[in-house]
Write a protein that holds these residues in place. Structure first.
Motif, PDB file in Angstrom:
ATOM      1  N   LYS A  49     116.358  76.144  51.208  1.00 12.39           N
ATOM      2  CA  LYS A  49     115.679  74.856  50.995  1.00 12.39           C
ATOM      3  C   LYS A  49     114.272  75.031  50.419  1.00 12.39           C
ATOM      4  O   LYS A  49     113.693  74.069  49.924  1.00 12.39           O
ATOM      5  N   TYR A  50     113.726  76.238  50.518  1.00 12.68           N
ATOM      6  CA  TYR A  50     112.388  76.458  49.969  1.00 12.68           C
ATOM      7  C   TYR A  50     112.398  76.850  48.508  1.00 12.68           C
ATOM      8  O   TYR A  50     111.351  77.113  47.928  1.00 12.68           O
ATOM      9  N   THR A  72     112.803  75.807  44.771  1.00 11.11           N
ATOM     10  CA  THR A  72     112.834  74.656  43.882  1.00 11.11           C
ATOM     11  C   THR A  72     113.396  75.115  42.552  1.00 11.11           C
ATOM     12  O   THR A  72     112.904  76.080  41.974  1.00 11.11           O
TER      13      THR A  72
END
Lengths: 243, 121
Positions: B84-85, B87
């Protein structure tokens, strides 16, 4: 002297083989793919260790003995493995706790064995120690994770302790052939290490439990026969077959 | 929370009219998060992305990566980062992001005459 050494090597070989077989039962059934691979990797490590011991025992015994004959053609009463490692997998918690109890013991034991006067035994033990260090790290982290996890995981760990604790005493009762290392001297440190991990996991350390013995002398729980039936089936049904 | 997952297989065309099967799945809040795994092999200097896996925490992610991705001696160092970190750039913006570089060949250092004494360029 020679016979004592052979029996001791077979005890080490049988113990690692049976635990390898038990852990391999998880293959394809692990709680999650990554842990399925982890437990079967450990199984393969243990199998590799047992092969080294069987090969060495075969050399000491001589004649036409080989590692396969020792693993596949000996009977239940000839197996000298610890009772702990033949206990059923139960749930993940029970498998984890069995592995932790054993890895903690095996680590302390092999630290001593790597300085054994017997060069071959020392070499096999030194090589295995790196694997054992990882097994110990992996299993102790899991004990903490489950013991200090949810109510469900904690109750399963309590049940696992209840199932397995009675088989831990045998590790420190030396058999007549265990002369290569002072087994009794490992007991105190093992208990201290387990105590530390259990405190971290908020799990209680059992007290005054009657300890089962016999595995080192070939007197086993009812489980070993079933393990061997599966392990040795092909070689018994089709003698001398190779694949 | 209900999430619609449209599952595509190799060769499927991701358009609405495609026949890829859809199924509903409950978002499982108890599932372990996904981690991206980077391994540095003996040969290479950089950590390279090798895949992803599930783990409860960073320590477990490293151990899982050790078991899943380095069992054939693929690596000597592992990095993990929770997925989730990360991008990622949007594929739909590929036009404005990358195409302007296509006709600017002068950005490649290929117009210099190197003296013979200079090696490894």
């Amino acid at each position: 002297m020679e016979n004592k050494l052979i029996d001791h090597i077979l005890h080490l070989a049988d113990t690692t083989l049976i635990l390898a077989q038990r852990n391999a039962e998880w293959c394809g059934h692990g709680p999650i793919l990554e842990q399925d691979i982890a437990i079967t990797n450990i199984s393969l490590d243990l199998l590799g260790q047992s092969r080294n011991f069987y090969q060495y025992a075969a050399i000491l015994i001589g004649g036409d003995t080989d590692e396969d004959k020792l693993a596949y053609l000996r009977k239940e009463r000839e197996f000298k493995n610890l009772l702990l490692v033949e206990q059923p997998n139960g749930d993940w918690g029970q498998t984890i706790l069995r592995q932790y109890f054993f890895s903690q013991y095996q680590y302390l034991l092999f630290e001593k064995l790597q300085n054994s006067k017997d060069e071959q035994l020392a070499a096999i033990s030194a090589k295995a120690l790196k694997e054992i260090k990882y097994h110990l790290r992996w299993s102790s982290e899991w004990v903490v994770r489950l013991g200090d996890g949810t109510g469900e995981s904690r109750s399963r760990m309590l049940k696992a302790i209840d199932e397995l604790w009675r088989y831990t005493g045998e590790m420190f009762v030396p058999a007549a052939y265990e002369t290569a290392v002072d087994i009794i001297s490992l007991k105190n440190e093992w208990e201290q290490k387990v105590k530390t991990i259990f405190e971290e996991s908020s799990l209680p350390l059992p007290e005054n439990v009657f300890m089962q013995t016999g595995g080192k002398q070939g007197v086993h729980t009812e489980h070993l026969g079933y393990i061997l039936a599966e392990l040795q089936y092909v070689q018994r049904a089709y003698p001398n077959s190779t694949w | 929370m209900n999430i619609q997952i449209r599952k595509f297989y190799y060769g499927d065309i991701p358009e609405e009219k495609s026949s890829a099967s859809t199924y509903k799945t409950e978002h499982d809040t108890t599932a372990w998060p996904l981690w991206e795994i980077f391994i540095r092999s003996k040969q290479g200097l950089d950590h390279k992305h090798v895949g992803s896996l599930h783990a409860a925490d960073a320590q477990m992610a490293i151990e899982n990566a050790r078991d899943v991705y380095t069992r054939r001696q693929e690596g000597v160092s592992i990095w993990v980062v929770e997925s989730k970190y990360i991008t990622a750039s949007n594929p739909e913006e590929a036009g404005e992001l990358y195409e302007p570089a296509v006709d600017k060949i002068y950005r490649h250092p290929t117009f210099y005459n190197l003296p013979d004494e200079v090696n490894h360029m």
